[in-house]
Write an enzyme that holds these catalytic residues in place. Structure first.
Site, PDB file in Angstrom:
ATOM      1  N   ARG A  48      -4.690  -5.020   6.659  1.00  0.00           N
ATOM      2  CA  ARG A  48      -5.796  -4.167   7.085  1.00  0.00           C
ATOM      3  C   ARG A  48      -7.019  -4.992   7.470  1.00  0.00           C
ATOM      4  NH1 ARG A  48      -7.115  -0.580   2.361  1.00  0.00           N
ATOM      5  NH2 ARG A  48      -5.982  -2.119   1.124  1.00  0.00           N
ATOM      6  N   ASP A  91       0.840  -1.197   0.000  1.00  0.00           N
ATOM      7  CA  ASP A  91       0.000   0.000   0.000  1.00  0.00           C
ATOM      8  C   ASP A  91       0.875   1.247   0.000  1.00  0.00           C
ATOM      9  OD1 ASP A  91      -2.314  -1.489   0.087  1.00  0.00           O
ATOM     10  OD2 ASP A  91      -2.540  -1.362   2.260  1.00  0.00           O
ATOM     11  N   ASP A 129      -7.565   1.572   7.460  1.00  0.00           N
ATOM     12  CA  ASP A 129      -6.279   2.130   7.879  1.00  0.00           C
ATOM     13  C   ASP A 129      -6.477   3.584   8.296  1.00  0.00           C
ATOM     14  OD1 ASP A 129      -6.421   3.659   5.544  1.00  0.00           O
ATOM     15  OD2 ASP A 129      -4.940   2.477   4.467  1.00  0.00           O
TER      16      ASP A 129
END
Length: 301
Positions: free
Chosen positions: A181, A47, A89
């Site tokens: 996540r 990410d 997140d």
């Protein structure tokens, strides 16, 4: 006639310690430019806000990317308790809150349900394709989706630290396709306190360690110089999880032309996927068939 891509025919792996705030694709483009490489790719997207190991394959090493993608990898992450976000997140909007703060023993007990073969629903903001479109694009448009659960192997999930009541530091070792996540989100739900990932770092991926990674500043400083080439790891590193067989000199050309050839093997079973070497250099990947190997992927000298 297709235009030939410019750059050097250089092959190997460069391990990058990816910074936060940058996409994996942007890192690959930076490395390709710095190495003046004709071809580059990476083994496992991080990410944009995540940091840590991003192994960049150059040239013929891109053919070994699937073996690194399939390998185990480890993440260290901080989960923020008491808040759920729409992205799972810290970049997202808070959508639920709780005043409950479970103690360390309750957290450790809950972690056991996330070890082994589990089913995991990807975050709404993820690169999963729904009807040909990325889920995060639909989520940005306010669309809620029922994403299908996916299997994941979790080798280990440990509570490393508890800096305060609101945060826990965890370490997870898992197989391909894991969403950290989702782990944080589902752990928060299991504990009844809600949670999301506050920070995430990949500490190793297959044979590659974060401690061996170059920063982008280091790459910039050594760009287009022989100094940077010294950090290039051989493409054979990407084949570490496959058994190695050795081929004779007369087998090299046959294998590189995609034809079966004699190999010397030990502790290899009929039908195993193996890689063949000559003088320590990878020649091909293929299937072992009792004294011979049938190549499925070959490496250009």
């Amino acid at each position: 006639m297709a235009r030939k891509r410019k750059g050097r025919d250089i092959s190997g792996w460069l391990v990058v310690d990816k910074p936060a705030g940058m996409t994996s694709t942007a890192v690959v483009n930076k490395v390709r430019w710095a190495m003046d490489a004709r071809k580059a790719g990476h083994a496992g997207t991080l990410d944009p806000e995540a940091t840590g190991v991003l192994a960049v394959a150059l040239g013929e090493a891109t053919k070994t990317v699937p073996y690194i993608t399939e390998a185990l990898k480890a993440y260290e992450f901080t989960a923020r308790l008491g808040q759920a976000t729409n992205t799972d997140d810290a970049e997202g909007e808070v959508i639920a809150q709780s005043d409950l703060r479970p103690d360390d023993e309750a957290i450790k007990a809950a972690l056991s349900a996330f070890i082994g073969d589990i089913m995991q629903v990807p975050p709404q903001f993820s690169a999963v394709k729904i009807d040909g479109e990325r889920a995060y694009k639909k989520a940005r448009d306010g669309e809620e989706m029922a994403l299908a659960a996916r299997p994941l192997w979790v080798e280990e999930l440990l509570l490393i630290d508890r800096p305060d009541d609101d945060h826990v530091l965890l370490e997870m070792t898992c197989g391909k396709g894991g969403y950290v996540r989702s782990i944080a989100r589902d752990l928060g739900d299991a504990l009844g306190c809600k949670a999301h990932v506050k920070s995430l770092r990949r500490i190793w991926s297959g044979p590659f360690q974060a401690s061996d990674g170059l920063t982008l500043e280091q790459i910039d400083n050594m760009a287009k110089t022989p100094d940077l080439d010294q950090y290039l790891k051989p493409l054979e590193v990407g084949l570490a999880d496959l058994p190695e067989v050795r081929c004779l000199a007369e087998s090299v050309a046959k294998l590189r032309n995609g034809n079966p050839a004699s190999v010397i093997a030990s502790d290899v079973e009929f039908g195993d996927e193996v890689w063949a070497s000559y003088d320590g250099k990878a020649i091909a990947v293929g299937t072992y068939r009792g004294g011979e190997m049938q190549p499925s992927r070959v490496f250009v000298a």
